[in-house]
Design a protein around this motif. Structure first.
Motif, PDB file in Angstrom:
ATOM      1  N   GLU A 235     -17.044 -92.492   2.208  1.00 34.67           N
ATOM      2  CA  GLU A 235     -18.010 -91.923   1.271  1.00 34.67           C
ATOM      3  C   GLU A 235     -17.844 -90.419   1.249  1.00 34.67           C
ATOM      4  OE1 GLU A 235     -22.017 -93.670   2.297  1.00 34.67           O
ATOM      5  OE2 GLU A 235     -20.751 -94.558   3.839  1.00 34.67           O
ATOM      6  N   THR A 236     -18.124 -89.817   0.112  1.00 32.89           N
ATOM      7  CA  THR A 236     -18.022 -88.374  -0.044  1.00 32.89           C
ATOM      8  C   THR A 236     -19.376 -87.821  -0.475  1.00 32.89           C
ATOM      9  OG1 THR A 236     -15.691 -88.503  -0.689  1.00 32.89           O
ATOM     10  CG2 THR A 236     -16.880 -86.508  -1.289  1.00 32.89           C
ATOM     11  N   VAL A 237     -19.822 -86.807   0.223  1.00 30.24           N
ATOM     12  CA  VAL A 237     -21.092 -86.144  -0.095  1.00 30.24           C
ATOM     13  C   VAL A 237     -20.798 -84.678  -0.366  1.00 30.24           C
ATOM     14  CG1 VAL A 237     -23.402 -85.528   0.720  1.00 30.24           C
ATOM     15  CG2 VAL A 237     -22.402 -87.734   1.357  1.00 30.24           C
ATOM     16  N   TYR A 262     -16.199 -87.745   9.388  1.00 26.27           N
ATOM     17  CA  TYR A 262     -14.839 -87.535   9.842  1.00 26.27           C
ATOM     18  C   TYR A 262     -14.278 -86.179   9.422  1.00 26.27           C
ATOM     19  CZ  TYR A 262     -15.008 -92.619  10.380  1.00 26.27           C
ATOM     20  OH  TYR A 262     -15.367 -93.897  10.728  1.00 26.27           O
ATOM     21  N   ARG A 263     -14.793 -85.651   8.310  1.00 33.23           N
ATOM     22  CA  ARG A 263     -14.171 -84.452   7.739  1.00 33.23           C
ATOM     23  C   ARG A 263     -15.206 -83.636   6.970  1.00 33.23           C
ATOM     24  NH1 ARG A 263      -9.181 -83.136   5.114  1.00 33.23           N
ATOM     25  NH2 ARG A 263      -9.215 -80.861   5.055  1.00 33.23           N
ATOM     26  N   ILE A 264     -15.151 -82.308   7.118  1.00 33.79           N
ATOM     27  CA  ILE A 264     -15.927 -81.391   6.292  1.00 33.79           C
ATOM     28  C   ILE A 264     -14.979 -80.293   5.843  1.00 33.79           C
ATOM     29  CG2 ILE A 264     -17.927 -79.857   6.116  1.00 33.79           C
ATOM     30  CD1 ILE A 264     -19.148 -81.271   8.516  1.00 33.79           C
ATOM     31  N   ILE A 308     -16.843 -85.994   4.254  1.00 33.72           N
ATOM     32  CA  ILE A 308     -16.222 -87.310   4.110  1.00 33.72           C
ATOM     33  C   ILE A 308     -16.491 -88.122   5.370  1.00 33.72           C
ATOM     34  CG2 ILE A 308     -14.066 -88.559   3.701  1.00 33.72           C
ATOM     35  CD1 ILE A 308     -12.929 -85.980   2.515  1.00 33.72           C
ATOM     36  N   GLY A 309     -16.905 -89.350   5.181  1.00 33.70           N
ATOM     37  CA  GLY A 309     -17.173 -90.198   6.335  1.00 33.70           C
ATOM     38  C   GLY A 309     -17.537 -91.601   5.915  1.00 33.70           C
TER      39      GLY A 309
END
Length: 348
Positions: A235-237, A262-264, A308-309
């Motif tokens: 998912e992307t926020v 997992y990722r910023i 992202i996570g």
């Protein structure tokens, strides 16, 4: 994001799926030019390297364990060969041998004197189906998990849901909160590890399709084959703010990132008085890096972040980030003092 080439270390014991993951990244490279350091050429899919445009950007060590075969200067030379200007790489992936000590590998990369190189995090690959056996044979696995920035729990297709949940919880506990990404066949979305390059492309002239585009069309044609693309599970926020961020509040958020993130990546506006400093933010798992640059003349100064996570509560995440916006009551001195915690993770 910062002009440096990130070096990502992929570690894991024999049979965990490191090479499978690397081959997957090479054939699903998001348009990135990837350089690799491997122990054995024979294990790498040369066709995949051709697709990635990187046949000339591999360094192979045929003389054993990487952390034993080179010292700091040797690693510096290896990475500098890949980071030469003509190679135009976006990322370098170092495939560590199964018995290499991740701490040594990290120190070797951090000791690199080449200003075009930057450490990009440690990814530990774990065989979910053989986890308990591997842990008995290699008790140092517990330490490896603790040092990882992201754990890839691979081969989850070989165990049932109950075993998967139990092992995932155990791995997360050993990693003391390190994000754990479950997958099979080494399928990791490259955008969880490195930036998708923004290269100009003209669509108004006739041209031959690139390998990446041919692969993308091939994937599209087989979208209904049941083989789900890795990105579909994430998912992307997005978060934006025209008001400056409070550095202390943002660092507190980054220190306690929600589970499943997992990722910023993105840009942060801290509103430093009298400064045109722009801060790029990049995280992979627990790894955190800021890069300082300058706002261009006329560029809107605003914070723009992408998270992202999986299993993310989007509304809660946006609320937490919104609470990091400066309330206007802090004096300039407090803002600058709060930047000290940011600068600890900042590269110029």
């Amino acid at each position: 994001m910062d002009g440096r080439i990130p070096v990502i270390i992929v570690a894991g014991f024999l049979g965990s799926g490191k090479t499978t993951l690397l081959n997957h990244l090479l054939t699903n490279n998001a348009g990135a030019r990837i350089g690799v350091v491997v122990n054995d050429f024979g294990s790498i899919n040369i066709d995949a390297m051709s697709v990635a445009g990187q046949v000339d950007s591999m360094v192979s060590l045929g003389n054993g364990c990487l952390c034993c075969a080179v010292d700091a200067r040797g690693m510096d030379d290896l990475l500098s060969r890949l980071a030469r200007p003509g190679a135009d790489l976006d990322v370098i992936v170092v495939e560590s041998s199964g018995l290499a000590d991740p701490r040594v590998m990290i120190r070797l990369v951090l000791a690199c004197q080449n200003k075009r190189i930057g450490y990009g995090g440690l990814v530990e690959v774990v065989d979910a189906a053989e986890f308990e056996t591997t842990r008995v044979r290699h008790p140092e696995l517990d330490q490896h998990l603790w040092f990882a920035d992201l754990v890839v729990l691979n081969k989850t297709d070989r165990i049932d849901d109950t075993a998967h949940a139990r092992i995932r919880e155990l791995v997360a506990g050993l990693g003391k909160g390190t994000p754990v990404l479950s997958t099979a066949h080494g399928r990791v979305d490259p955008e969880l590890l490195f930036e998708r390059p923004e290269r100009p492309r003209r669509d108004d002239v006739a041209r031959q399709l690139s390998f990446d585009e041919l692969l993308a069309e091939h994937d599209h044609d087989h979208a209904d084959s049941g083989d789900c693309h890795p990105h579909s599970a994430y998912e992307t926020v997005e978060f934006t703010s025209d008001e400056p961020m409070d550095p202390r509040a943002l660092m507190a958020f980054l220190d306690e990132r929600p589970a499943g993130v997992y990722r910023i990546k993105g840009f942060v506006h801290f509103g430093l008085p009298g400064h045109r400093q722009k801060f790029s933010l990049h995280t992979v798992g627990n790894y955190l890096r800021f890069q300082r640059s300058r706002w261009e003349a006329g560029e809107q100064r605003r914070t723009r972040l992408v998270v992202i996570g999986t299993g993310i509560d989007a509304d809660s995440l946006r609320q937490r980030l919104a609470s990091c916006v400066a309330d206007g009551e802090h004096g300039d001195g407090l803002i600058e003092h709060g930047m000290l915690s940011v600068l600890r993770f900042t590269h110029s």
